[in-house]
Design a protein around this motif. Structure first.
Motif, short mmCIF file in Angstrom:
data_model
loop_
_atom_site.label_atom_id
_atom_site.label_comp_id
_atom_site.label_asym_id
_atom_site.label_seq_id
_atom_site.Cartn_x
_atom_site.Cartn_y
_atom_site.Cartn_z
N ALA A 1 0.81 -1.22 0.00
CA ALA A 1 0.00 0.00 0.00
C ALA A 1 0.84 1.26 0.00
O ALA A 1 0.38 2.30 -0.44
CB ALA A 1 -0.94 0.00 1.20
N HIS A 2 2.10 1.19 0.48
CA HIS A 2 2.96 2.36 0.51
C HIS A 2 3.76 2.54 -0.77
O HIS A 2 4.56 3.43 -0.86
CB HIS A 2 3.93 2.27 1.69
CG HIS A 2 3.26 2.36 3.03
ND1 HIS A 2 2.58 3.47 3.46
CD2 HIS A 2 3.19 1.48 4.03
CE1 HIS A 2 2.13 3.26 4.67
NE2 HIS A 2 2.47 2.06 5.04
N ASP A 3 3.58 1.69 -1.75
CA ASP A 3 4.39 1.73 -2.96
C ASP A 3 3.84 2.74 -3.97
O ASP A 3 2.64 2.80 -4.24
CB ASP A 3 4.44 0.36 -3.63
CG ASP A 3 5.26 -0.65 -2.84
OD1 ASP A 3 5.90 -0.24 -1.85
OD2 ASP A 3 5.25 -1.82 -3.20
N ALA A 4 4.77 3.50 -4.54
CA ALA A 4 4.43 4.39 -5.65
C ALA A 4 4.24 3.53 -6.90
O ALA A 4 4.74 2.41 -6.96
CB ALA A 4 5.55 5.39 -5.86
N PRO B 1 7.70 6.65 2.46
CA PRO B 1 8.06 6.49 3.87
C PRO B 1 6.83 6.46 4.76
O PRO B 1 5.84 7.15 4.49
CB PRO B 1 8.90 7.74 4.17
CG PRO B 1 9.20 8.37 2.87
CD PRO B 1 8.20 7.89 1.89
N ASN B 2 6.88 5.69 5.82
CA ASN B 2 5.75 5.61 6.75
C ASN B 2 5.42 6.96 7.35
O ASN B 2 4.27 7.23 7.69
CB ASN B 2 6.04 4.60 7.86
CG ASN B 2 5.95 3.17 7.38
OD1 ASN B 2 5.25 2.87 6.43
ND2 ASN B 2 6.69 2.30 8.02
N SER B 3 6.39 7.83 7.49
CA SER B 3 6.16 9.15 8.06
C SER B 3 5.27 10.02 7.16
O SER B 3 4.71 11.02 7.62
CB SER B 3 7.47 9.87 8.32
OG SER B 3 8.20 10.04 7.11
N CYS B 4 5.10 9.63 5.91
CA CYS B 4 4.30 10.40 4.96
C CYS B 4 2.94 9.76 4.67
O CYS B 4 2.08 10.40 4.08
CB CYS B 4 5.03 10.53 3.62
SG CYS B 4 6.53 11.49 3.70
N GLY C 1 11.59 10.99 -10.14
CA GLY C 1 11.56 12.22 -10.90
C GLY C 1 10.17 12.76 -11.19
O GLY C 1 10.00 13.66 -12.00
N GLU C 2 9.17 12.21 -10.55
CA GLU C 2 7.77 12.62 -10.72
C GLU C 2 7.27 13.27 -9.44
O GLU C 2 7.86 13.10 -8.38
CB GLU C 2 6.90 11.40 -11.03
CG GLU C 2 7.29 10.64 -12.28
CD GLU C 2 6.85 11.31 -13.55
OE1 GLU C 2 5.84 12.04 -13.52
OE2 GLU C 2 7.52 11.12 -14.58
N TYR C 3 6.15 13.99 -9.55
CA TYR C 3 5.52 14.55 -8.35
C TYR C 3 4.65 13.49 -7.68
O TYR C 3 3.92 12.74 -8.35
CB TYR C 3 4.61 15.74 -8.70
CG TYR C 3 5.37 17.00 -9.03
CD1 TYR C 3 5.95 17.77 -8.02
CD2 TYR C 3 5.48 17.45 -10.34
CE1 TYR C 3 6.63 18.93 -8.31
CE2 TYR C 3 6.16 18.62 -10.64
CZ TYR C 3 6.74 19.35 -9.62
OH TYR C 3 7.41 20.51 -9.90
N HIS C 4 4.74 13.44 -6.35
CA HIS C 4 3.89 12.58 -5.53
C HIS C 4 3.46 13.44 -4.35
O HIS C 4 4.30 14.09 -3.72
CB HIS C 4 4.65 11.35 -5.03
CG HIS C 4 5.11 10.46 -6.13
ND1 HIS C 4 4.42 9.35 -6.53
CD2 HIS C 4 6.20 10.54 -6.93
CE1 HIS C 4 5.07 8.77 -7.53
NE2 HIS C 4 6.15 9.48 -7.79
N TRP C 5 2.17 13.43 -4.05
CA TRP C 5 1.63 14.27 -2.99
C TRP C 5 0.97 13.39 -1.94
O TRP C 5 0.16 12.52 -2.26
CB TRP C 5 0.62 15.25 -3.58
CG TRP C 5 0.01 16.20 -2.64
CD1 TRP C 5 0.61 16.86 -1.60
CD2 TRP C 5 -1.34 16.66 -2.65
NE1 TRP C 5 -0.29 17.69 -0.97
CE2 TRP C 5 -1.49 17.59 -1.60
CE3 TRP C 5 -2.44 16.36 -3.45
CZ2 TRP C 5 -2.70 18.22 -1.33
CZ3 TRP C 5 -3.63 17.00 -3.19
CH2 TRP C 5 -3.76 17.93 -2.13
N CYS C 6 1.33 13.62 -0.69
CA CYS C 6 0.71 12.93 0.44
C CYS C 6 -0.07 13.97 1.23
O CYS C 6 0.52 14.93 1.74
CB CYS C 6 1.78 12.30 1.34
SG CYS C 6 2.95 11.25 0.44
N SER C 7 -1.36 13.79 1.31
CA SER C 7 -2.22 14.75 2.02
C SER C 7 -3.04 14.02 3.07
O SER C 7 -3.24 12.81 2.98
CB SER C 7 -3.14 15.48 1.05
OG SER C 7 -4.00 14.56 0.41
#
Length: 99
Positions: free
Chosen positions: A18-21, A28-31, A74-80
């Motif tokens: 579930a944490h994989d891009a 990271p778990n912190s995100c 090299g891509e954008y990833h957003w954690c909200s």
């Protein structure tokens, strides 16, 4: 009973990834809390003199903000928060900047 064990096994496998891009690196778990992070298009984030702008919320993250991290692919990833498109940013993964 076999069907039950197969379904349990599939559920565990889904949680472990579930944490994989999408490109295969691990958030990271912190995100992330299994659903907070996602790949976003280059149009979802803007760069301005004051920092990165999350276009859907207008939130500004200064370039020096500890939540801004270099993206391994090299891509954008957003954690909200709660993975919500209107949520507060937990982490933002950005492509390396060319100076």
């Amino acid at each position: 009973m076999r069907l039950f064990l197969v379904l349990v096994g599939l559920s565990i496998a889904a949680v472990s990834h579930a944490h994989d891009a999408p490109s295969g690196w691990t958030y990271p778990n912190s995100c992330c809390s299994n659903f907070d992070c996602r790949h976003v298009s280059f149009t979802a984030i803007s760069e301005r003199p004051q920092g990165y702008i999350i276009n859907s919320t207008g939130e500004v993250l200064p370039y020096s903000d500890r939540r801004v991290r270099i993206s391994p692919d090299g891509e954008y990833h957003w954690c909200s928060t709660a993975g919500d498109d209107r949520g507060r940013t937990i982490c933002l993964f950005v492509p390396p900047r060319m100076n």
